[in-house]
Write a protein that holds these residues in place. Structure first.
Motif, mmCIF file in Angstrom:
data_model
loop_
_atom_site.group_PDB
_atom_site.id
_atom_site.type_symbol
_atom_site.label_atom_id
_atom_site.label_comp_id
_atom_site.label_asym_id
_atom_site.label_seq_id
_atom_site.Cartn_x
_atom_site.Cartn_y
_atom_site.Cartn_z
ATOM 1 N N LEU A 327 5.391 -14.084 5.711
ATOM 2 C CA LEU A 327 5.617 -12.798 5.052
ATOM 3 C C LEU A 327 5.958 -12.985 3.580
ATOM 4 N N ALA A 328 6.638 -14.070 3.245
ATOM 5 C CA ALA A 328 6.905 -14.354 1.834
ATOM 6 C C ALA A 328 5.596 -14.589 1.083
ATOM 7 N N GLU A 329 4.711 -15.363 1.671
ATOM 8 C CA GLU A 329 3.423 -15.637 1.028
ATOM 9 C C GLU A 329 2.567 -14.380 0.978
ATOM 10 N N ALA A 330 2.632 -13.553 2.013
ATOM 11 C CA ALA A 330 1.867 -12.298 2.022
ATOM 12 C C ALA A 330 2.339 -11.370 0.917
ATOM 13 N N SER A 331 3.645 -11.275 0.731
ATOM 14 C CA SER A 331 4.188 -10.431 -0.330
ATOM 15 C C SER A 331 3.662 -10.861 -1.687
ATOM 16 N N SER A 332 3.609 -12.168 -1.909
ATOM 17 C CA SER A 332 3.100 -12.689 -3.177
ATOM 18 C C SER A 332 1.600 -12.440 -3.318
ATOM 19 N N ASN A 333 0.841 -12.731 -2.256
ATOM 20 C CA ASN A 333 -0.619 -12.591 -2.312
ATOM 21 C C ASN A 333 -1.062 -11.148 -2.521
ATOM 22 N N LEU A 334 -0.400 -10.226 -1.852
ATOM 23 C CA LEU A 334 -0.838 -8.829 -1.902
ATOM 24 C C LEU A 334 -0.292 -8.076 -3.111
ATOM 25 N N SER A 335 0.491 -8.756 -3.937
ATOM 26 C CA SER A 335 0.983 -8.104 -5.158
ATOM 27 C C SER A 335 -0.142 -7.819 -6.140
ATOM 28 N N ARG A 336 -1.284 -8.480 -5.969
ATOM 29 C CA ARG A 336 -2.421 -8.274 -6.883
ATOM 30 C C ARG A 336 -3.045 -6.888 -6.725
ATOM 31 N N TYR A 337 -2.817 -6.249 -5.589
ATOM 32 C CA TYR A 337 -3.394 -4.915 -5.364
ATOM 33 C C TYR A 337 -2.463 -3.875 -5.987
ATOM 34 N N ASP A 338 -2.645 -3.675 -7.291
ATOM 35 C CA ASP A 338 -1.723 -2.831 -8.058
ATOM 36 C C ASP A 338 -2.367 -1.570 -8.623
ATOM 37 N N GLY A 339 -3.624 -1.312 -8.266
ATOM 38 C CA GLY A 339 -4.307 -0.121 -8.772
ATOM 39 C C GLY A 339 -4.926 -0.309 -10.131
ATOM 40 N N VAL A 340 -4.873 -1.528 -10.664
ATOM 41 C CA VAL A 340 -5.416 -1.795 -12.000
ATOM 42 C C VAL A 340 -6.587 -2.766 -11.938
ATOM 43 N N LYS A 341 -6.367 -3.915 -11.315
ATOM 44 C CA LYS A 341 -7.376 -4.979 -11.351
ATOM 45 C C LYS A 341 -8.600 -4.636 -10.510
ATOM 46 N N TYR A 342 -8.391 -4.360 -9.211
ATOM 47 C CA TYR A 342 -9.505 -4.025 -8.327
ATOM 48 C C TYR A 342 -8.946 -3.407 -7.065
ATOM 49 N N GLY A 343 -9.841 -2.928 -6.210
ATOM 50 C CA GLY A 343 -9.401 -2.297 -4.980
ATOM 51 C C GLY A 343 -9.098 -0.830 -5.171
ATOM 52 N N HIS A 344 -8.441 -0.258 -4.188
ATOM 53 C CA HIS A 344 -8.093 1.170 -4.179
ATOM 54 C C HIS A 344 -7.218 1.526 -5.390
ATOM 55 N N ARG A 345 -7.418 2.724 -5.897
ATOM 56 C CA ARG A 345 -6.621 3.198 -7.027
ATOM 57 C C ARG A 345 -6.453 4.705 -6.945
ATOM 58 N N ASP A 354 2.982 2.634 -7.453
ATOM 59 C CA ASP A 354 3.631 3.085 -6.230
ATOM 60 C C ASP A 354 2.677 3.877 -5.344
ATOM 61 N N GLU A 355 1.970 4.831 -5.926
ATOM 62 C CA GLU A 355 1.085 5.681 -5.138
ATOM 63 C C GLU A 355 -0.125 4.913 -4.610
ATOM 64 N N THR A 356 -0.651 3.989 -5.417
ATOM 65 C CA THR A 356 -1.801 3.200 -4.977
ATOM 66 C C THR A 356 -1.453 2.364 -3.756
ATOM 67 N N ARG A 357 -0.339 1.675 -3.810
ATOM 68 C CA ARG A 357 0.054 0.802 -2.704
ATOM 69 C C ARG A 357 0.512 1.604 -1.482
ATOM 70 N N SER A 358 1.140 2.726 -1.715
ATOM 71 C CA SER A 358 1.607 3.555 -0.594
ATOM 72 C C SER A 358 0.444 4.132 0.200
ATOM 73 N N SER A 359 -0.595 4.557 -0.490
ATOM 74 C CA SER A 359 -1.738 5.158 0.195
ATOM 75 C C SER A 359 -2.778 4.126 0.611
ATOM 76 N N GLY A 360 -2.808 2.970 -0.054
ATOM 77 C CA GLY A 360 -3.828 1.964 0.237
ATOM 78 C C GLY A 360 -3.509 1.091 1.426
ATOM 79 N N PHE A 361 -2.229 0.735 1.592
ATOM 80 C CA PHE A 361 -1.830 -0.154 2.687
ATOM 81 C C PHE A 361 -1.414 0.645 3.910
#
Length: 501
Positions: A327-345, A354-361
């Motif tokens: 879970l420590a490694e997952a927290s670090s790895n998934l920090s990249r999904y911030d609504g800026v670089k790529y993925g859901h936004r 906050d809103e990107t991660r709340s609705s995306g995960f």
């Protein structure tokens, strides 16, 4: 491992006069199975272009008739778990965070399969970002166990449940999954399949979307050991793009030792010493699992193996250590999904992150990120994360002391008494979907499989009695040896076994 319907189709082909296997017939039957059952069991998230695969199947049969096959898996139908990158199909990790994501490149293992002439059917459903053991944590809905003989909906296991269900339902011959704490071996156990987790670093993780870097391993699901070994032979390659890939010098030495030991066992297991670790006898084991474990021991003894009791005292620490580290490694790895670089936004919102991660995960992923972030905070890093890493090293050391073969990462000295270990793959048979464990109990299901991930060891699940799988664990780097013992164990009467490719 062809189903009866595939075999019947092949017999009616003109090419059968000179060719035992037809990629065209197999592909047709796989499509038929997908058309009939995928809506019901929800194994595939996306499917490859049929016309393209039909063309490739014809080309494969042509190579077979000319004796110019590209590999042992040329023309073999294979599914890919949806956290392994493909440039020709979306890679979603079964998450709304990546629902519109298509990778610009293929994962190394996908590239190797394509070069070997395999037919990639599509991408399979999974627990979101690999976080789960029942395949209900998916943005695309749960995967349903293919066996409905008792009219009860069961879980196929997770997180590679879609890969397991696709193979079990003859939608493909083999499937790739990922195994972080048992995500290939537990679904294999529930679905009556062979599930293989190679040694850490054997198969490239380049293009595998990370859950926990130090634990993630590409795995293989098939109906028999020989088919699994054929796929493994293709993807067991050094990859400079993966910093955790076993370097060629060490790989060569491991391969030589592995081959030398494997040659000692051809048709029986005379001379093999199998260890049964007493610490795996936990209170949560069902009576069916215990019976299956005893049956497996008897099977090995009938083939000439010697059974010894061994001890790995720190194995009870594996479950808490695993979840702290993962879970420590997952927290670090998934920090990249911030609504800026790529993925859901979430567009045009003041609270973008906050809103990107709340609705995306999904809920399970958010829970694990929060727990992992807590583990890495100043107040708990020293009291949780560092002790978990220390426990991991102790567990690795204790495994090394059990095996006859040395772990070349640490020493060339032989210390132990067992060639392989035999343990169950799960604590029970496939659970009912309406009776899944909730809360802390949901995490205990991995207790039989995750020690191999902490130690980086090769481990394979093979079908056994009572619809429960048994697990063989080997020393680091001795992957083909583990496959060889599993193949001998499953041949003939005693355990279920499918046909080879």
């Amino acid at each position: 491992m062809l189903s009866r319907s595939i075999q019947q189709a092949i017999r009616h082909l003109p090419s059968q006069r000179t060719c035992r296997y037809s990629s065209v017939a197999t592909l047709k039957e796989c499509w038929n199975q997908i058309d009939r059952h995928n809506t019901e069991i929800n194994a595939f998230i996306s499917l490859n272009d049929r016309t393209l695969l039909e063309k490739k199947a014809v080309e494969s049969d042509h190579r077979r008739s000319n004796g110019t096959l590209q590999s042992t898996i040329d023309g073999t139908t294979i599914a890919i778990k949806d956290n392994i990158c493909t440039s020709f199909l979306p890679t979603t990790c079964a998450s709304n965070m990546l629902k519109d994501f298509t990778s610009p490149y293929d994962a190394t293992v996908v590239q190797l399969l394509n070069e070997a002439g395999s037919l990639i059917m599509g991408k399979t459903n999974m627990d979101e970002f690999g976080m789960g053991s029942t395949n209900v944590h998916s943005a695309f809905g749960p995967v349903i166990h293919p066996d409905r003989s008792d009219d009860i909906q069961r879980s196929p296991g997770g997180s590679s449940g879609g890969s397991a269900a696709s193979v079990a339902m003859d939608m493909c011959t083999a499937a790739l999954g990922s195994d972080t704490g048992g995500s290939v071996r537990m679904p294999a156990s529930y679905c009556g399949l062979v599930g293989f987790k190679p040694s850490y670093g054997r198969c490239s993780r380049h293009g595998l979307i990370s859950y926990a870097n130090s634990l993630d391993t590409i795995g293989i699901l098939t109906k028999d050991v020989k088919s699994c070994a054929n796929v493994y032979d293709i993807i067991d390659k050094y990859d400079e793009k993966d910093p955790t890939s076993i370097p060629n010098e060490l790989r060569t030495e491991l391969n030589e030792n592995d081959a030398q030991l494997s040659l000692q066992f051809k048709n029986d297991l005379n001379g093999l010493v199998v260890g049964v670790p007493q610490e795996f006898y936990v209170d949560s084991l069902s009576s069916e699992v215990l019976t299956s474990w005893r049956d497996g021991i008897k099977r090995l003894q009938s083939l000439g193996a010697k059974i010894v009791s061994v001890s790995i005292p720190s194995v009870p620490l594996a479950l808490p250590a695993y979840y702290i580290i993962a879970l420590a490694e997952a927290s670090s790895n998934l920090s990249r999904y911030d609504g800026v670089k790529y993925g859901h936004r979430v567009p045009d919102h003041k609270l973008l992150y906050d809103e990107t991660r709340s609705s995306g995960f999904g809920d399970e992923v958010k829970k694990r990120i929060l727990l992992g972030t807590h583990v890495l905070t100043a107040g708990t890093y020293d009291t949780l994360f560092l002790p978990a890493q220390s426990a991991r090293r102790v567990i690795q050391k204790e495994f090394n002391q059990v095996f006859k073969q040395p772990n070349l990462l640490y020493s060339k000295s032989k210390t132990g008494q067992a060639h392989v270990l035999l343990v169950p793959s799960a604590t029970s048979r496939a659970p009912q979907l309406n009776q899944l464990n909730q809360g802390v109990k949901a995490y205990i299901d991995d207790v039989m499989t995750l020690p191999a991930n902490l130690a980086g060891l090769p481990a394979i699940t093979v079908p056994s009695t009572h619809s429960i799988g048994l697990q063989l664990l080997g020393q680091y780097g001795y992957d083909n040896f583990v496959l060889r013992i599993a193949e001998i164990m499953t041949n003939g009467a005693g355990l279920k076994n499918g046909n080879t490719l």
